[in-house]
Design a protein around this motif. Structure first.
Motif, PDB file in Angstrom:
ATOM      1  N   THR A  71     -17.540  -7.836 -30.277  1.00  0.00           N
ATOM      2  CA  THR A  71     -18.938  -7.560 -29.926  1.00  0.00           C
ATOM      3  C   THR A  71     -19.290  -6.074 -29.932  1.00  0.00           C
ATOM      4  O   THR A  71     -20.436  -5.714 -29.698  1.00  0.00           O
ATOM      5  CB  THR A  71     -19.280  -8.142 -28.540  1.00  0.00           C
ATOM      6  N   GLY A 121     -19.408 -10.437 -17.311  1.00  0.00           N
ATOM      7  CA  GLY A 121     -19.174 -11.791 -17.807  1.00  0.00           C
ATOM      8  C   GLY A 121     -19.181 -12.864 -16.743  1.00  0.00           C
ATOM      9  O   GLY A 121     -19.409 -14.034 -17.026  1.00  0.00           O
ATOM     10  N   GLY A 168     -25.032 -12.680 -17.595  1.00  0.00           N
ATOM     11  CA  GLY A 168     -24.223 -11.648 -18.241  1.00  0.00           C
ATOM     12  C   GLY A 168     -24.743 -10.246 -18.034  1.00  0.00           C
ATOM     13  O   GLY A 168     -24.488  -9.355 -18.848  1.00  0.00           O
ATOM     14  N   PHE A 216     -23.322  -9.381 -21.557  1.00  0.00           N
ATOM     15  CA  PHE A 216     -21.965  -9.647 -22.040  1.00  0.00           C
ATOM     16  C   PHE A 216     -21.538 -10.958 -21.407  1.00  0.00           C
ATOM     17  O   PHE A 216     -21.179 -11.021 -20.234  1.00  0.00           O
ATOM     18  CB  PHE A 216     -20.999  -8.525 -21.669  1.00  0.00           C
ATOM     19  N   PHE A 217     -21.616 -12.007 -22.210  1.00  0.00           N
ATOM     20  CA  PHE A 217     -21.327 -13.356 -21.735  1.00  0.00           C
ATOM     21  C   PHE A 217     -19.851 -13.704 -21.945  1.00  0.00           C
ATOM     22  O   PHE A 217     -19.124 -13.022 -22.659  1.00  0.00           O
ATOM     23  CB  PHE A 217     -22.176 -14.386 -22.488  1.00  0.00           C
ATOM     24  N   SER A 257     -24.158 -11.121 -27.188  1.00  0.00           N
ATOM     25  CA  SER A 257     -23.316 -10.197 -26.418  1.00  0.00           C
ATOM     26  C   SER A 257     -22.987  -8.920 -27.176  1.00  0.00           C
ATOM     27  O   SER A 257     -22.308  -8.043 -26.638  1.00  0.00           O
ATOM     28  CB  SER A 257     -22.012 -10.900 -26.016  1.00  0.00           C
TER      29      SER A 257
END
Length: 616
Positions: A119, A394, A399, A439-440, A483
């Motif tokens: 990512t 996360g 996120g 940011f998952f 993300s």
């Protein structure tokens, strides 16, 4: 013990070694470029070995335990077609390294930068990181810490579901791609750390049990089968795991490793697995002639993590200091205490600066027991601190990064609190310019039952966080794509201002002698009222001083300048015009020079840094 794996010896010869102590026979099944099935020879330690002629790099192979079914090599160095397919022979000696003069960096000089390969760029590869390195260097970042890259199922994953500890994820660029990245980093003065996971292996593509007793039901792991470090036949397992750090250091020229959740590893043997790894790495260090750093994520809150094994420790260079994050975050975000119920007092942040662990034997309501031991006296460069990492973002339903949860003034406070600390700082990718993309947590499994289990487990595991919404589907491609960083944001507006703020703080940290002192005797934090903190740092000789004044409140705070120096010079002011997104009319007058005991008004949500000197 022997080392497992397919070792190319040159001139078309390759030695294959696999550990399978309870199998009666082992067949090496070469499938490309020509198919052959060859019986392997066993020894008393449970290893099967065979040296084969006319076998070159690129050869694909399986093993057949008891001659029954094809499985990839548990110690595979490369899985070019994914975790379920054949393993491939590679020649590590074929790569031409250009970092012969690289000897690493002192640990206390590092500013770590955690990144996820998939990512960090639109391409999601090692190669795509390289063009961004110059901008990281310009920011002052000198060490990247890669989230795990061990081969995992599919093409998107945090990395903690890796199933081949020796194989580099194929979709990232495989072994060659990682070597190119490390070479490029070293050429630019950047150290490279890698996150490794030895507390469990992922479920999909995990065929180790087909070979031997790699796992045990004696203990439980939150994420998968517990690894057999101390039961019957554990010698082979211990060799498999303890040789892995050596592999990364020797063949990929890494500078350090970050060990995930060491508290989730149970080993009741006389020599703990961490002690065994420490001993092996120290021997390799002598042979290679450079420092090799081992750092740990630990929930113990125990100084034994960083103490030498000779005095009963595990021997890590440093450990992550979660208490620093929790104490600071709750003061920055009014909703923070919903997540960290045992934090919220300014005295706790002061303790985090002065000692390290905030919980050092006190009763902790979250755990419903006493937790931790004192870390007073442990040097600052044995702790790694952060405001954000992959878990902090996360493990939220949306996120969210810190940049989404608090405003710009508070983000400046957060960065200063981190980078002016007597600890080794870590930033999460994009944090330096206040990236706002989420940011998952994401995966790309192929087993439908496993996908369902991950979805349900994700919902249940974090129910205690009182999410207001359901998390996105970890399996969905969109969750992964959303993300990715928006790198272009760093060049304008608030994002550019915060990038420059980080650059300034890192430059100050690197250039000022006071900020290069890590002894606890040279740091003292004092609480001012209920929302203010004075962080006093000095050189060991007591001649140079810094006072960092933090006001976490929405109102002005009176603060007399202390008498540790007769005169104070202002060197950093977060309220200065250059650090404002929009110009503000401020009521307080911030003196550029002031005498000891001069009383000033510290504006709301502000950090000021004054420098003082004593003359001999």
């Amino acid at each position: 013990m022997k080392k497992a794996g397919a070792f190319y010896l040159g001139n078309g010869r390759c030695r294959f070694t696999v550990w399978a102590p309870e199998k009666k026979q082992m067949v090496l099944h070469l499938i490309y470029p020509e198919e052959r099935k060859l019986q392997m020879q066993s020894d008393s330690e449970g290893f099967y070995t065979l040296e084969v002629e006319t076998t070159y790099p690129g050869t694909r192979y399986f093993y057949m335990p008891d001659g029954e079914q094809d499985y990839p090599d548990p110690a595979s160095f490369h899985q070019p077609d994914g975790v379920h397919e054949s393993s491939a022979v590679i020649d590590h000696a074929a790569y031409t390294w250009q970092d012969g003069s690289w000897r690493g960096l002192p640990f206390q000089d590092l500013v770590l930068y955690e990144l996820h390969v998939g990512t960090f760029t639109p391409e999601g590869t090692f190669a795509a990181i390289i063009p961004r390195l110059e901008e990281l260097v310009e920011t002052g970042l000198n060490a990247i810490e890669l989230m795990p890259v061990a081969a995992f199922p599919g093409h998107r994953n945090w990395g903690y579901d890796g199933v081949y500890p020796y194989a580099v994820q194929n979709s990232y660029g495989g072994p060659e791609g990682l070597k190119l990245l490390v070479n490029a980093c070293h050429a630019r003065g950047i150290a490279v750390f890698l996150d490794v996971v030895y507390n469990h292996l992922g479920p999909e593509g995990n065929y180790l049990s087909q070979f031997g007793p790699y796992f045990t039901d004696q203990y439980n792991s939150p994420w998968g089968d517990a690894i057999n470090f101390d039961g019957a036949w554990s010698d082979g397992v211990r060799a498999y795991i303890s040789d892995n750090p050596l592999y990364w250091f020797e063949h990929y020229h890494l500078d350090g490793l970050r060990f995930d959740a060491i508290h989730a590893v149970i080993d009741n043997g006389a020599v703990h697995i961490w002690e065994l790894i420490h001993r092996k790495v120290r021997k390799l260090e002598q042979r290679l002639g450079r420092r090799l750093y081992l750092t740990a994520e630990s929930d113990y809150n125990s100084p034994r993590v960083v103490k030498n094994p000779e005095v009963g420790g595990y021997g890590f260079e440093a450990q992550w200091l979660d208490d620093f994050h929790h104490a600071l975050y709750v003061l920055l975000d009014s909703k923070g205490q919903e997540r960290y119920v045992d934090f919220g007092k300014m005295e706790q942040l002061a303790k985090a600066y002065n000692d390290g662990f905030v919980h050092s034997g006190e009763y902790v309501s979250f755990r419903k027991r006493r937790h931790g031991a004192s870390s007073a006296g442990i040097a600052g460069d044995q702790f790694i601190v952060f405001n954000l990492n992959h878990d902090q973002a996360g493990n939220r339903a949306k996120g969210e990064r810190l940049s989404v949860l608090i405003n710009t003034d508070r983000l400046k406070l957060a960065a200063a609190a981190l980078l002016l600390s007597p600890y080794v700082p870590l930033l999460f990718m994009g944090e330096e310019y206040a990236e706002e993309s989420p940011f998952f947590y994401f995966v790309s499994h192929s087993d439908k039952e496993l996908i369902h289990a991950v979805r349900e487990g994700r919902r249940k595991e974090f129910a205690s966080y009182k999410w207001e919404v359901q998390p996105p589907d970890p399996q969905a491609e969109e969750t992964f794509e959303n993300s990715k960083l928006s790198w272009e944001k760093r060049r304008e507006g608030k994002n550019r201002l915060l990038l420059d703020w980080h650059r300034t703080l890192i430059s100050l940290r690197r250039s000022h002698p006071v900020l290069q002192e890590f002894s606890k005797n040279c740091t003292r934090a004092h609480v001012m009222g209920s929302q203010g903190l004075l962080l006093h740092r000095q050189t060991e000789d007591g001649l140079q001083h810094l006072i960092c004044l933090f006001n976490f409140s929405e109102t002005s705070l009176p603060c007399p300048l202390p008498d540790w120096s007769p005169d104070w010079q202002l060197i950093l002011d977060s309220t200065a015009t250059e650090w404002q997104v929009r110009k503000k009319n401020r009521k307080e007058v911030i003196p550029g020079k002031a005498k000891a005991n001069h009383s000033l008004q510290l504006p709301p949500l502000t950090v000021l840094v004054y420098e003082g000197r004593l003359e001999l």
